[in-house]
Scaffold this motif. Structure first.
Motif, PDB file in Angstrom:
ATOM      1  N   ASP A 157       0.844  -1.204   0.000  1.00  0.00           N
ATOM      2  CA  ASP A 157       0.000   0.000   0.000  1.00  0.00           C
ATOM      3  C   ASP A 157       0.879   1.254   0.000  1.00  0.00           C
ATOM      4  OD1 ASP A 157      -2.371  -1.487   0.157  1.00  0.00           O
ATOM      5  OD2 ASP A 157      -2.562  -1.238   2.327  1.00  0.00           O
ATOM      6  N   ALA A 158       1.886   1.254   0.875  1.00  0.00           N
ATOM      7  CA  ALA A 158       2.776   2.415   0.992  1.00  0.00           C
ATOM      8  C   ALA A 158       3.564   2.641  -0.298  1.00  0.00           C
ATOM      9  CB  ALA A 158       3.727   2.225   2.175  1.00  0.00           C
ATOM     10  N   ARG A 159       4.013   1.562  -0.934  1.00  0.00           N
ATOM     11  CA  ARG A 159       4.755   1.707  -2.195  1.00  0.00           C
ATOM     12  C   ARG A 159       3.871   2.350  -3.262  1.00  0.00           C
ATOM     13  NH1 ARG A 159       9.015  -0.868  -4.505  1.00  0.00           N
ATOM     14  NH2 ARG A 159       9.949  -0.117  -2.592  1.00  0.00           N
ATOM     15  N   ILE A 160       2.632   1.877  -3.363  1.00  0.00           N
ATOM     16  CA  ILE A 160       1.695   2.426  -4.349  1.00  0.00           C
ATOM     17  C   ILE A 160       1.488   3.917  -4.099  1.00  0.00           C
ATOM     18  CG2 ILE A 160      -0.739   2.393  -5.042  1.00  0.00           C
ATOM     19  CD1 ILE A 160      -0.564  -0.738  -4.625  1.00  0.00           C
ATOM     20  N   GLU A 161       1.288   4.277  -2.830  1.00  0.00           N
ATOM     21  CA  GLU A 161       1.071   5.683  -2.484  1.00  0.00           C
ATOM     22  C   GLU A 161       2.331   6.509  -2.737  1.00  0.00           C
ATOM     23  OE1 GLU A 161      -0.017   8.246   1.450  1.00  0.00           O
ATOM     24  OE2 GLU A 161      -0.997   6.303   1.211  1.00  0.00           O
ATOM     25  N   GLU A 162       3.482   5.966  -2.389  1.00  0.00           N
ATOM     26  CA  GLU A 162       4.750   6.671  -2.547  1.00  0.00           C
ATOM     27  C   GLU A 162       5.053   6.952  -4.020  1.00  0.00           C
ATOM     28  OE1 GLU A 162       8.817   4.156  -2.711  1.00  0.00           O
ATOM     29  OE2 GLU A 162       8.079   4.540  -0.688  1.00  0.00           O
ATOM     30  N   LEU A 163       4.694   6.037  -4.908  1.00  0.00           N
ATOM     31  CA  LEU A 163       4.938   6.250  -6.335  1.00  0.00           C
ATOM     32  C   LEU A 163       4.121   7.443  -6.837  1.00  0.00           C
ATOM     33  CD1 LEU A 163       5.033   2.557  -7.516  1.00  0.00           C
ATOM     34  CD2 LEU A 163       6.936   4.178  -7.644  1.00  0.00           C
ATOM     35  N   GLY A 164       2.846   7.478  -6.466  1.00  0.00           N
ATOM     36  CA  GLY A 164       2.008   8.624  -6.745  1.00  0.00           C
ATOM     37  C   GLY A 164       1.837   9.012  -8.203  1.00  0.00           C
ATOM     38  N   ASP A 165       2.095   8.089  -9.110  1.00  0.00           N
ATOM     39  CA  ASP A 165       1.931   8.396 -10.529  1.00  0.00           C
ATOM     40  C   ASP A 165       1.333   7.182 -11.241  1.00  0.00           C
ATOM     41  OD1 ASP A 165       4.069   6.600 -10.676  1.00  0.00           O
ATOM     42  OD2 ASP A 165       5.529   8.074 -11.372  1.00  0.00           O
ATOM     43  N   TRP A 166       1.477   7.130 -12.541  1.00  0.00           N
ATOM     44  CA  TRP A 166       0.889   6.040 -13.320  1.00  0.00           C
ATOM     45  C   TRP A 166       1.419   4.676 -12.873  1.00  0.00           C
ATOM     46  CZ3 TRP A 166       3.617   2.538 -16.149  1.00  0.00           C
ATOM     47  CH2 TRP A 166       4.954   2.854 -16.422  1.00  0.00           C
ATOM     48  N   ARG A 167       2.663   4.642 -12.384  1.00  0.00           N
ATOM     49  CA  ARG A 167       3.228   3.355 -11.931  1.00  0.00           C
ATOM     50  C   ARG A 167       2.491   2.848 -10.699  1.00  0.00           C
ATOM     51  NH1 ARG A 167       9.088   4.958 -10.870  1.00  0.00           N
ATOM     52  NH2 ARG A 167       7.913   6.686 -10.022  1.00  0.00           N
ATOM     53  N   GLY A 168       2.178   3.738  -9.772  1.00  0.00           N
ATOM     54  CA  GLY A 168       1.408   3.357  -8.592  1.00  0.00           C
ATOM     55  C   GLY A 168       0.012   2.895  -8.972  1.00  0.00           C
ATOM     56  N   GLU A 169      -0.616   3.635  -9.890  1.00  0.00           N
ATOM     57  CA  GLU A 169      -1.951   3.250 -10.359  1.00  0.00           C
ATOM     58  C   GLU A 169      -1.912   1.886 -11.041  1.00  0.00           C
ATOM     59  OE1 GLU A 169      -3.232   6.411 -12.938  1.00  0.00           O
ATOM     60  OE2 GLU A 169      -3.127   7.900 -11.328  1.00  0.00           O
ATOM     61  N   THR A 170      -0.876   1.661 -11.848  1.00  0.00           N
ATOM     62  CA  THR A 170      -0.746   0.385 -12.564  1.00  0.00           C
ATOM     63  C   THR A 170      -0.484  -0.758 -11.592  1.00  0.00           C
ATOM     64  OG1 THR A 170       0.052   1.525 -14.545  1.00  0.00           O
ATOM     65  CG2 THR A 170       0.517  -0.838 -14.390  1.00  0.00           C
ATOM     66  N   LEU A 171       0.402  -0.545 -10.625  1.00  0.00           N
ATOM     67  CA  LEU A 171       0.684  -1.576  -9.630  1.00  0.00           C
ATOM     68  C   LEU A 171      -0.576  -1.901  -8.829  1.00  0.00           C
ATOM     69  CD1 LEU A 171       2.839  -3.420  -8.395  1.00  0.00           C
ATOM     70  CD2 LEU A 171       3.409  -1.553  -6.815  1.00  0.00           C
ATOM     71  N   ALA A 172      -1.330  -0.875  -8.463  1.00  0.00           N
ATOM     72  CA  ALA A 172      -2.587  -1.097  -7.732  1.00  0.00           C
ATOM     73  C   ALA A 172      -3.577  -1.876  -8.594  1.00  0.00           C
ATOM     74  CB  ALA A 172      -3.193   0.239  -7.303  1.00  0.00           C
ATOM     75  N   ARG A 173      -3.636  -1.551  -9.870  1.00  0.00           N
ATOM     76  CA  ARG A 173      -4.563  -2.224 -10.785  1.00  0.00           C
ATOM     77  C   ARG A 173      -4.218  -3.700 -10.935  1.00  0.00           C
ATOM     78  NH1 ARG A 173      -9.071  -3.113 -11.892  1.00  0.00           N
ATOM     79  NH2 ARG A 173      -9.683  -3.623 -13.979  1.00  0.00           N
ATOM     80  N   VAL A 174      -2.952  -4.017 -11.194  1.00  0.00           N
ATOM     81  CA  VAL A 174      -2.577  -5.425 -11.367  1.00  0.00           C
ATOM     82  C   VAL A 174      -2.708  -6.184 -10.040  1.00  0.00           C
ATOM     83  CG1 VAL A 174      -1.147  -5.052 -13.409  1.00  0.00           C
ATOM     84  CG2 VAL A 174      -0.080  -5.026 -11.171  1.00  0.00           C
ATOM     85  N   ARG A 175      -2.417  -5.509  -8.945  1.00  0.00           N
ATOM     86  CA  ARG A 175      -2.606  -6.136  -7.636  1.00  0.00           C
ATOM     87  C   ARG A 175      -4.066  -6.549  -7.453  1.00  0.00           C
ATOM     88  NH1 ARG A 175      -2.252  -2.798  -1.988  1.00  0.00           N
ATOM     89  NH2 ARG A 175      -1.729  -4.516  -0.592  1.00  0.00           N
ATOM     90  N   GLY A 176      -4.972  -5.661  -7.798  1.00  0.00           N
ATOM     91  CA  GLY A 176      -6.395  -5.974  -7.697  1.00  0.00           C
ATOM     92  C   GLY A 176      -6.796  -7.135  -8.591  1.00  0.00           C
TER      93      GLY A 176
END
Length: 137
Positions: A20-39
């Protein structure tokens, strides 16, 4: 065997918080993409276990490593531990193709994710892990 109380940390919960913290820390398309694939990974396999390995790499496991989710400057990389043994009819694997074990999917900014095909790869990776684990048991 000692049971976990409410004040004890479970490794999976801790790993999930780190992801969760990594996704938030990225704060850009990479975080959104990581969150999406995680889901998508969790939808494909609700029993998947989240881990945090190798100094900051999200890992999803079920009877062994299914895949990792690394983030780089220009790419989110999903590496399937036994990807070379998986069928990939949709052609999602586009990186680490020369190896005899792993295969990866590099996702660049603006790329569309074939959700159905990714979920099928997750199912196949889990099935392969379960099959190999039951053979060795």
């Amino acid at each position: 065997m000692k049971k976990s109380g409410p004040t004890e940390r479970k490794p999976e919960a801790s790993a999930s918080r780190l992801i969760d913290a990594r996704i938030e820390e990225l704060g850009d398309w990479r975080g959104e993409t990581l969150a999406r694939v995680r889901g998508l990974i969790k939808q494909a396999d609700p029993e998947v276990i989240e881990e945090w390995k190798w100094r900051g790499v999200p890992v999803w496991s079920h009877a062994g490593i299914v895949c990792t989710g690394e983030t780089y400057k220009n790419v989110v990389k999903l590496t399937f531990a036994k990807g070379a043994s998986l069928e990939d009819p949709a052609g999602l694997f586009n990186a680490s193709l020369e190896g005899s074990t792993r295969r990866a999917i590099d996702i660049y900014e603006g790329d569309k994710i074939d959700e159905k095909a990714l979920k099928l790869l997750i199912h196949a990776a889990v099935a392969l892990n379960v099959q190999k684990k039951s053979r060795s048991a």
